[in-house]
Scaffold this motif. Structure first.
Motif, mmCIF file in Angstrom:
data_model
loop_
_atom_site.group_PDB
_atom_site.id
_atom_site.type_symbol
_atom_site.label_atom_id
_atom_site.label_comp_id
_atom_site.label_asym_id
_atom_site.label_seq_id
_atom_site.Cartn_x
_atom_site.Cartn_y
_atom_site.Cartn_z
ATOM 1 N N MET A 52 0.874 -1.105 -0.217
ATOM 2 C CA MET A 52 -0.118 -0.227 0.128
ATOM 3 C C MET A 52 0.879 0.995 -0.023
ATOM 4 N N VAL A 53 0.249 2.297 -0.584
ATOM 5 C CA VAL A 53 0.682 3.477 -0.815
ATOM 6 C C VAL A 53 0.185 4.358 -0.486
ATOM 7 N N HIS A 54 -0.093 4.815 0.401
ATOM 8 C CA HIS A 54 -1.268 5.742 0.826
ATOM 9 C C HIS A 54 -0.319 7.558 1.205
ATOM 10 N N GLY A 55 -0.057 8.180 -0.315
ATOM 11 C CA GLY A 55 0.829 9.882 -0.032
ATOM 12 C C GLY A 55 0.771 9.888 -1.453
ATOM 13 N N GLY A 56 1.822 10.715 -1.808
ATOM 14 C CA GLY A 56 1.017 11.439 -3.679
ATOM 15 C C GLY A 56 2.504 12.861 -4.023
ATOM 16 N N PRO A 57 2.433 13.168 -4.721
ATOM 17 C CA PRO A 57 2.899 14.429 -4.996
ATOM 18 C C PRO A 57 2.574 15.792 -4.111
ATOM 19 N N TYR A 58 2.777 16.866 -4.462
ATOM 20 C CA TYR A 58 2.380 17.549 -3.004
ATOM 21 C C TYR A 58 0.974 17.830 -4.049
ATOM 22 N N PRO A 59 -0.369 19.255 -3.160
ATOM 23 C CA PRO A 59 -0.573 18.960 -1.995
ATOM 24 C C PRO A 59 -1.183 17.244 -0.753
ATOM 25 N N ALA A 60 -1.025 16.031 -2.058
ATOM 26 C CA ALA A 60 -1.968 15.839 -1.249
ATOM 27 C C ALA A 60 -1.133 15.580 -0.335
ATOM 28 N N SER A 61 0.517 14.810 -0.645
ATOM 29 C CA SER A 61 1.375 15.204 1.093
ATOM 30 C C SER A 61 3.017 15.760 0.535
ATOM 31 N N THR A 62 3.495 15.855 1.891
ATOM 32 C CA THR A 62 4.359 16.595 1.856
ATOM 33 C C THR A 62 5.907 15.909 1.340
ATOM 34 N N ASN A 63 5.821 14.560 1.369
ATOM 35 C CA ASN A 63 6.991 13.975 0.782
ATOM 36 C C ASN A 63 6.473 12.730 -0.238
ATOM 37 N N PHE A 64 6.567 13.067 -1.307
ATOM 38 C CA PHE A 64 6.025 12.239 -2.253
ATOM 39 C C PHE A 64 7.301 10.471 -2.601
#
Length: 505
Positions: A460-472
């Motif tokens: 699983m990946v729960h994140g993404g490019p900004y602004p979804a998260s601050t560290n892609f």
């Protein structure tokens, strides 16, 4: 006897009063008073965490795994009281909270299993080449090591799985990093009972008490002091874009900048390709509303935007979605502030000349009802506010003229946690054109599913490019989350007896 919060903060094994207080604002049930931590208590918590690191950070994987499993067992032992206080504070239903409690203990045990396997250490060995010309090479080894004390901020929408003993805390402890948790003021009683479970595990396992502290505050001063403390080496955060960006900037402005791993939400667009919408318009429309309104739309993976090619099939999709939305009753939102923000977001859509209302309701107090709007691709690209997250059950249908326009629209989105393609076999060529764009925009790409919710697993990946998260390059869910709190260390020409145990082979 039912659990009654004391309202104290936990500083390195001691439950302490503060100086000022704030009151909880439960959806139902009794109001409780809680102490805000003082700046001195924040400092003591961070100093204790640093002191704990010299033993906990160098403990064996087996010792840490046993400790993490004991936390899970202590949470299980308190599940009845946990569910009661969490229901009161959040307004979430019992079945959801029992499931979330299971997810919390499940991910703790998952990280225990993960570190026992040892793969996360990424051990690498290049042997010595004493006869290499023109110069010999020494033996060089590499292994991931914990970074030090970590600050964790609890999330409003997951009082268990993303809060006191949630994924950030579980992955940091698994890595060998002590944790200072800033509890969320929306559920401080839930934070306290989970902290009691962690405290019990600390005592049972003989772990340094500085490995975990819990502080409260209803304002911003303590949060800012925590992320600026020189002994904190990373921050884990789940919350709003505005709040997360403020903390991110503080981390970057420190004399020693530190990583800020913030998950800030997204609109999670869905792209409905022509053959799929032709074959399954009604089913997709119903499924979308089910996902959009689940938990009153209070998931960061909530699919807020559906892009469809204009025409009769789009009309069928919209009619199905409107019918499904009309059957959804009012749901309790997590806080009064979140409910007010949802109504403000609806008002922004109502006032826009770029949108048309498809289904409108009036939400009152802490209750929320779904609302649906539509616009065109051109208008969406021209008006950035239409691409901003509205936290709650608000959906936007975007009509486009072709797959080419759909791809142009995809390129115009900012970073997302998820993006979804609805397709049939005959859509494969168009899906292949769309996929490279979505890969660049999102941390997770789905086909023929709905993005609400995540699986707590290795992949699983729960994140993404900004602004979804601050560290892609990071995720806050799944075993890969442990990498946030590790750094590679290279060991050159060390004798076996001096190498860390995990690297001395």
């Amino acid at each position: 006897m039912a659990f009654i919060p004391t309202g104290k903060v936990l500083i390195a094994g001691e439950w302490q009063d503060g100086v000022t207080t704030f009151q909880s604002s439960p959806a139902h049930g009794p109001v409780h008073t809680f102490f805000s931590a003082t700046l001195e208590q924040v400092n003591k918590a961070c100093e204790a965490a640093e002191d704990a690191f010299w033993s906990f950070g160098y403990s064996s994987r087996a010792e840490r795994a046993a400790f993490i499993r004991t936390i899970a067992a202590e949470i299980d032992a308190r599940i009845e009281d946990i569910v009661v206080i969490a229901m009161q504070e959040s307004g979430l239903p019992e079945v959801r909270l029992r499931g979330e409690c299971g997810r919390t203990t499940g991910q703790l045990r998952l990280f225990a299993d993960h570190i026992e396997k040892g793969d996360y250490l990424d051990r690498r060995v290049d042997p010595a080449l004493p006869d290499r010309q023109p110069a010999p090479r020494p033996e060089i080894r590499l292994m991931e090591r914990p970074i030090g004390p970590v600050a964790v901020f609890g999330a409003s929408n997951f009082p268990l799985a993303f809060s006191t003993a949630g994924g950030d805390t579980a992955s940091a402890l698994a890595a060998g990093c002590p944790v200072v948790v800033k509890g969320h003021p929306a559920h401080p009683g839930t934070c306290e009972i989970i902290a009691l479970a962690i405290e019990a595990a600390i005592k049972k396992c003989g772990v340094h008490p500085g490995v975990f502290s819990l502080i409260h505050d209803a304002g911003y001063e303590i949060a800012h002091a925590l992320v600026k403390h020189p002994l904190i080496k990373a921050v884990g955060f789940t919350g709003s874009l505005a709040g997360g960006r403020a903390l991110f900037d503080l981390c970057a402005a420190r004399p020693e900048p530190i990583p800020f791993f913030g998950e800030l939400g997204s609109v999670n667009p869905m792209f409905l390709l022509p053959e799929a919408i032709k074959a399954r318009a009604e089913t997709i429309g119903q499924g979308w509303i089910g996902s959009l309104t689940l938990g009153a739309g209070q998931f960061c993976t909530n699919p807020g935007i559906a892009i469809v090619i204009d025409g009769p099939d789009a009309e069928r999709f919209i009619a199905s979605a409107v019918e499904a939305a009309s059957k959804v009753g009012p749901q309790t939102m997590l806080t009064d502030g979140i409910a007010a923000a949802y109504r403000k977001g609806q008002a922004r859509f109502e006032a826009s000349n770029a949108v048309k209302t498809l289904y409108r309701t009036e939400s009152e107090g802490r209750q929320a009802l779904p609302n649906l709007y539509e616009t065109t691709g051109d208008r969406l690209l021209a008006d950035h506010t239409l691409r901003e997250e509205v936290f709650g059950p608000l959906g936007l249908v975007v009509r486009v003229g072709s797959v080419d326009e759909m791809i142009t629209l995809a390129k115009g989105f900012e970073g997302q946690l998820t993006s979804t393609i609805h397709m049939d076999d005959a859509d494969l060529a168009n899906a292949r054109r769309l996929l490279p764009v979505l890969e660049r925009k999102a941390g997770r790409v789905l086909v023929n599913g709905f993005s609400t919710g995540v699986e707590v697993i290795d992949s699983m990946v729960h994140g993404g490019p900004y602004p979804a998260s601050t560290n892609f390059g990071a995720t806050s869910v799944g075993t890969l989350a442990i990498r946030r709190f590790l750094r590679p260390v290279c060991y050159q020409n060390l004798p076996r007896d001096l190498l860390p145990e995990d690297l001395a082979f």
